[in-house]
Design an enzyme around this catalytic site. Structure first.
Site, PDB file in Angstrom:
ATOM      1  N   GLN A 105       8.335   9.978   4.431  1.00  0.00           N
ATOM      2  CA  GLN A 105       7.933   8.858   3.581  1.00  0.00           C
ATOM      3  C   GLN A 105       9.122   7.944   3.300  1.00  0.00           C
ATOM      4  O   GLN A 105       9.726   7.994   2.239  1.00  0.00           O
ATOM      5  CB  GLN A 105       7.386   9.434   2.261  1.00  0.00           C
ATOM      6  CG  GLN A 105       6.723   8.441   1.367  1.00  0.00           C
ATOM      7  CD  GLN A 105       5.322   8.141   1.786  1.00  0.00           C
ATOM      8  OE1 GLN A 105       4.586   9.019   2.182  1.00  0.00           O
ATOM      9  NE2 GLN A 105       4.939   6.894   1.691  1.00  0.00           N
ATOM     10  N   PHE A 106       9.473   7.096   4.278  1.00  0.00           N
ATOM     11  CA  PHE A 106      10.638   6.229   4.116  1.00  0.00           C
ATOM     12  C   PHE A 106      10.481   5.257   2.956  1.00  0.00           C
ATOM     13  O   PHE A 106      11.460   4.774   2.391  1.00  0.00           O
ATOM     14  CB  PHE A 106      10.952   5.470   5.412  1.00  0.00           C
ATOM     15  CG  PHE A 106      10.039   4.316   5.698  1.00  0.00           C
ATOM     16  CD1 PHE A 106      10.366   3.039   5.271  1.00  0.00           C
ATOM     17  CD2 PHE A 106       8.856   4.504   6.389  1.00  0.00           C
ATOM     18  CE1 PHE A 106       9.532   1.968   5.535  1.00  0.00           C
ATOM     19  CE2 PHE A 106       8.012   3.446   6.656  1.00  0.00           C
ATOM     20  CZ  PHE A 106       8.348   2.173   6.227  1.00  0.00           C
ATOM     21  N   THR A 107       9.245   4.985   2.522  1.00  0.00           N
ATOM     22  CA  THR A 107       9.021   4.026   1.441  1.00  0.00           C
ATOM     23  C   THR A 107       9.548   4.510   0.099  1.00  0.00           C
ATOM     24  O   THR A 107       9.622   3.731  -0.854  1.00  0.00           O
ATOM     25  CB  THR A 107       7.526   3.663   1.322  1.00  0.00           C
ATOM     26  OG1 THR A 107       6.777   4.846   1.071  1.00  0.00           O
ATOM     27  CG2 THR A 107       7.029   2.982   2.592  1.00  0.00           C
TER      28      THR A 107
END
Length: 147
Positions: free
Chosen positions: A78-80
């Site tokens: 989950q890079f966000t």
């Protein structure tokens, strides 16, 4: 590294309409890798998450860990979690590039497995549909820069 850890009674992830992983009782872990993260961060975070005592004991107190609750993990990249939210359109310059993030994500998975846990996961970089049934709800946020 950053992680949003939710205690679940069940969770699953679908990729292109196919179930890629599912668990019953355990943790859904949304895992973000920052541009300055190292192997040490992955190891430290795995230790914290796997040792977290948020499952109820016989007295209804959050006192049991994942092992004693016989739980599993579902880990989703989950890079966000590294979004810069100063403007209406988030920026992601603090997130690690894929060539750094993917090996650290995989190291986190392996660190959790090495502690004896069943670990299901999505596919790094894929468009995924994540389903979960929160238990509690109990949701905690970890940042290895603050641990």
């Amino acid at each position: 590294m950053r992680a949003v850890v939710t205690r679940v009674s069940s969770a699953s992830v679908e990729i292109d309409g196919v179930c890629a992983g599912s668990i019953s009782k355990g943790f859904l872990v949304l895992l973000g890798v920052g541009k300055d993260d190292t192997d040490t961060d992955a190891q430290k975070l795995a230790d914290k998450v796997c040792g977290l005592r948020v499952f109820e004991d016989e007295n209804g107190k959050m006192n049991r860990n994942l092992a004693s609750a016989e739980g599993s993990l579902l880990v989703i990249s989950q890079f966000t979690l590294y979004a810069d939210l100063h403007s209406r359109r988030p920026g992601f310059t603090d997130a690690a590039r894929p060539e750094i993030a993917k090996p650290l994500y995989e190291l986190f998975l392996e660190e959790c497995r090495s502690r004896g846990f069943s670990v299901e996961h999505g596919r790094f970089g894929a468009d995924m549909k994540v389903l979960s049934v929160n238990d509690g709800p109990v949701t905690l946020i970890f940042d290895t820069q603050l641990l």
